[in-house]
Design a protein around this motif. Sequence first.
Motif, mmCIF file in Angstrom:
data_model
loop_
_atom_site.group_PDB
_atom_site.id
_atom_site.type_symbol
_atom_site.label_atom_id
_atom_site.label_comp_id
_atom_site.label_asym_id
_atom_site.label_seq_id
_atom_site.Cartn_x
_atom_site.Cartn_y
_atom_site.Cartn_z
ATOM 1 N N ALA A 163 0.829 -1.209 0.000
ATOM 2 C CA ALA A 163 0.000 0.000 0.000
ATOM 3 C C ALA A 163 0.866 1.261 0.000
ATOM 4 O O ALA A 163 0.592 2.220 -0.736
ATOM 5 C CB ALA A 163 -0.942 -0.008 1.201
ATOM 6 N N HIS A 164 1.914 1.261 0.820
ATOM 7 C CA HIS A 164 2.809 2.413 0.892
ATOM 8 C C HIS A 164 3.500 2.642 -0.457
ATOM 9 O O HIS A 164 3.602 3.779 -0.933
ATOM 10 C CB HIS A 164 3.840 2.184 1.998
ATOM 11 N N THR A 165 3.971 1.576 -1.077
ATOM 12 C CA THR A 165 4.660 1.682 -2.365
ATOM 13 C C THR A 165 3.715 2.208 -3.440
ATOM 14 O O THR A 165 4.094 3.074 -4.237
ATOM 15 C CB THR A 165 5.250 0.318 -2.772
ATOM 16 N N ALA A 166 2.492 1.688 -3.466
ATOM 17 C CA ALA A 166 1.507 2.183 -4.437
ATOM 18 C C ALA A 166 1.281 3.681 -4.235
ATOM 19 O O ALA A 166 1.267 4.456 -5.198
ATOM 20 C CB ALA A 166 0.192 1.410 -4.297
ATOM 21 N N GLN A 167 1.142 4.088 -2.987
ATOM 22 C CA GLN A 167 0.861 5.498 -2.670
ATOM 23 C C GLN A 167 2.009 6.412 -3.107
ATOM 24 O O GLN A 167 1.766 7.449 -3.724
ATOM 25 C CB GLN A 167 0.573 5.628 -1.177
ATOM 26 N N GLY A 189 -0.316 5.619 -7.038
ATOM 27 C CA GLY A 189 -1.312 4.606 -7.350
ATOM 28 C C GLY A 189 -2.148 4.236 -6.146
ATOM 29 O O GLY A 189 -2.044 4.844 -5.072
ATOM 30 N N THR A 190 -2.978 3.253 -6.327
ATOM 31 C CA THR A 190 -3.821 2.730 -5.254
ATOM 32 C C THR A 190 -3.741 1.206 -5.285
ATOM 33 O O THR A 190 -3.269 0.614 -6.257
ATOM 34 C CB THR A 190 -5.294 3.156 -5.425
ATOM 35 N N VAL A 191 -4.246 0.593 -4.218
ATOM 36 C CA VAL A 191 -4.267 -0.860 -4.147
ATOM 37 C C VAL A 191 -5.564 -1.271 -3.472
ATOM 38 O O VAL A 191 -6.094 -0.556 -2.621
ATOM 39 C CB VAL A 191 -3.029 -1.394 -3.370
ATOM 40 N N LYS A 192 -6.120 -2.408 -3.871
ATOM 41 C CA LYS A 192 -7.299 -2.927 -3.181
ATOM 42 C C LYS A 192 -7.287 -4.442 -3.242
ATOM 43 O O LYS A 192 -6.704 -5.046 -4.138
ATOM 44 C CB LYS A 192 -8.585 -2.356 -3.762
ATOM 45 N N ALA A 193 -7.930 -5.037 -2.259
ATOM 46 C CA ALA A 193 -8.066 -6.495 -2.203
ATOM 47 C C ALA A 193 -9.529 -6.843 -2.416
ATOM 48 O O ALA A 193 -10.424 -6.123 -1.966
ATOM 49 C CB ALA A 193 -7.594 -7.015 -0.841
ATOM 50 N N ASP A 194 -9.748 -7.959 -3.077
ATOM 51 C CA ASP A 194 -11.108 -8.429 -3.321
ATOM 52 C C ASP A 194 -11.042 -9.925 -3.539
ATOM 53 O O ASP A 194 -9.963 -10.506 -3.665
ATOM 54 C CB ASP A 194 -11.694 -7.732 -4.562
#
Length: 176
Positions: free
Chosen positions: A156-160, A164-169
């Motif tokens: 999450a930190h790297t995406a930010q 970018g963003t990150v999500k789980a599903d």
Amino acid sequence: TSGMLPEGARSEVLGDVAAQLGEFSALVGDLVALTRDDQLQRPHELIDMADVTIAAIERARRRGPGIEFDSHLEPTPIMGDPSTLERAITNLLDNAVKFSPSDGVIHIALRDGELTIIDQGPGIDDADLALVFDRFYRSDKARNTPGTGLGLAIVAHTAQIHGGTVKADNEPGAGA
């Protein structure tokens, strides 16, 4: 030699100590990655996200030798730090390996600037989906597996820091 452990017990204790040392080393490495990147962001350069993803897949293959990695990667030029991005993608793939059956398939796609990783594991409980990227959070399913509870926080930190963003599903008929 009184007081010495029998050979079988000795090797078992040494194995336990080595495993615990490995876990502590991983914890320290994860903590350093999070704090260092908070304090000192590395300069970004023009890279191809597909190349970084390929490098992460090669690392993950060594951790899941019976698992098939089915990847479809479009060239995706971005400005970024290849080492932190590779670590983040490796963290995602390590989770996919950890929760997949030993002969499972992990699907990796990079299209239109979006990286998707789908495993064949048990999925993530709905109550845990919003929490998995929090530092030190471990779901009930993850508590008995190796890990520090920081891998997805690093993702999450790297995406930010890369905008970018990150999500789980959960993927119907598959895993997470």
